[in-house]
Design an enzyme around this catalytic site. Structure first.
Site, PDB file in Angstrom:
ATOM      1  N   HIS A   1      -4.546 -20.051  57.134  1.00  0.00           N
ATOM      2  CA  HIS A   1      -3.335 -20.613  56.553  1.00  0.00           C
ATOM      3  C   HIS A   1      -3.373 -22.133  56.714  1.00  0.00           C
ATOM      4  CE1 HIS A   1      -0.642 -16.763  56.701  1.00  0.00           C
ATOM      5  NE2 HIS A   1      -1.552 -16.723  55.743  1.00  0.00           N
TER       6      HIS A   1
ATOM      7  N   LYS B   1      -5.836 -24.784  59.305  1.00  0.00           N
ATOM      8  CA  LYS B   1      -7.078 -25.300  58.719  1.00  0.00           C
ATOM      9  C   LYS B   1      -7.874 -26.139  59.722  1.00  0.00           C
ATOM     10  CE  LYS B   1      -6.423 -24.177  54.214  1.00  0.00           C
ATOM     11  NZ  LYS B   1      -6.466 -22.749  53.979  1.00  0.00           N
TER      12      LYS B   1
ATOM     13  N   THR C   1     -11.699 -18.239  51.253  1.00  0.00           N
ATOM     14  CA  THR C   1     -10.819 -18.646  50.169  1.00  0.00           C
ATOM     15  C   THR C   1     -11.082 -20.128  49.896  1.00  0.00           C
ATOM     16  OG1 THR C   1      -9.076 -18.923  51.828  1.00  0.00           O
ATOM     17  CG2 THR C   1      -9.038 -16.886  50.536  1.00  0.00           C
ATOM     18  N   GLY C   2     -10.718 -20.572  48.690  1.00  0.00           N
ATOM     19  CA  GLY C   2     -11.142 -21.869  48.171  1.00  0.00           C
ATOM     20  C   GLY C   2     -10.963 -23.075  49.057  1.00  0.00           C
ATOM     21  N   THR C   3      -9.741 -23.359  49.453  1.00  0.00           N
ATOM     22  CA  THR C   3      -9.485 -24.563  50.238  1.00  0.00           C
ATOM     23  C   THR C   3     -10.120 -24.462  51.618  1.00  0.00           C
ATOM     24  OG1 THR C   3      -7.408 -24.848  49.043  1.00  0.00           O
ATOM     25  CG2 THR C   3      -7.679 -26.125  51.057  1.00  0.00           C
ATOM     26  N   THR C   4     -10.003 -23.302  52.236  1.00  0.00           N
ATOM     27  CA  THR C   4     -10.623 -23.099  53.551  1.00  0.00           C
ATOM     28  C   THR C   4     -12.130 -23.290  53.456  1.00  0.00           C
ATOM     29  OG1 THR C   4      -8.862 -21.582  54.236  1.00  0.00           O
ATOM     30  CG2 THR C   4     -10.947 -21.461  55.449  1.00  0.00           C
TER      31      THR C   4
ATOM     32  N   ASP D   1      -7.023 -14.329  47.953  1.00  0.00           N
ATOM     33  CA  ASP D   1      -6.839 -13.242  48.913  1.00  0.00           C
ATOM     34  C   ASP D   1      -7.129 -11.889  48.273  1.00  0.00           C
ATOM     35  OD1 ASP D   1      -4.520 -13.557  47.385  1.00  0.00           O
ATOM     36  OD2 ASP D   1      -3.166 -13.064  49.032  1.00  0.00           O
TER      37      ASP D   1
END
Length: 133
Positions: free
Chosen positions: A8, A12, A34-37, A60
């Site tokens: 979340h 990060k 997932t993309g940003t992570t 997700d």
């Protein structure tokens, strides 16, 4: 092994620090996030990451589908239990999916370290869902 990683927004920085600390172990395996992570892990730890969409845009769901197909061997999901946001990946859906398919999931750093250290020693074979003899 295929290691799935989700964090979340408020976690990060913690996932970045975790991936930097265990970079040598993670580099031996395939990482899915997932993309940003995934982007932040690549930038912080210089690891190759297979990236899904951002969690809020369906990442997700892509992650869950990969678990259902048997293509993820373990999941690390750092989430903020005091702030559940509908725009964040759904921790309950993903943890239920892991339980249904007998995939180990770590939702805090202590458990994540145990899984990663077991993975490094090669004593765990999650594909067979049992300890090696």
């Amino acid at each position: 092994m295929n290691v799935g990683i989700i964090a979340h927004n408020s976690k990060k920085a913690l996932i970045e620090d975790f991936c930097i600390a265990y970079k040598n172990i993670l580099a031996k395996h395939e990482i899915y996030a997932t993309g940003t992570t995934g982007r932040r892990i690549e930038e912080a730890a210089n690891l190759h990451v297979h990236k899904f969409l951002p969690g809020s845009m369906g990442g997700d769901k892509q992650f869950t589908e990969m678990i259902e197909r048997g293509d993820i061997d373990m999941v690390i999901f750092f989430y903020n239990p005091s702030m559940i946001n509908p725009k964040e990946p759904d921790v309950y859906q993903i943890s239920r999916c892991c339980d249904q398919y007998n995939i180990p999931i770590a939702t805090n750093i202590a458990t994540a370290e145990s899984l990663i250290l077991g993975l490094d020693q090669g004593d765990l074979d999650y594909r067979l869902n049992r300890w090696k003899e």
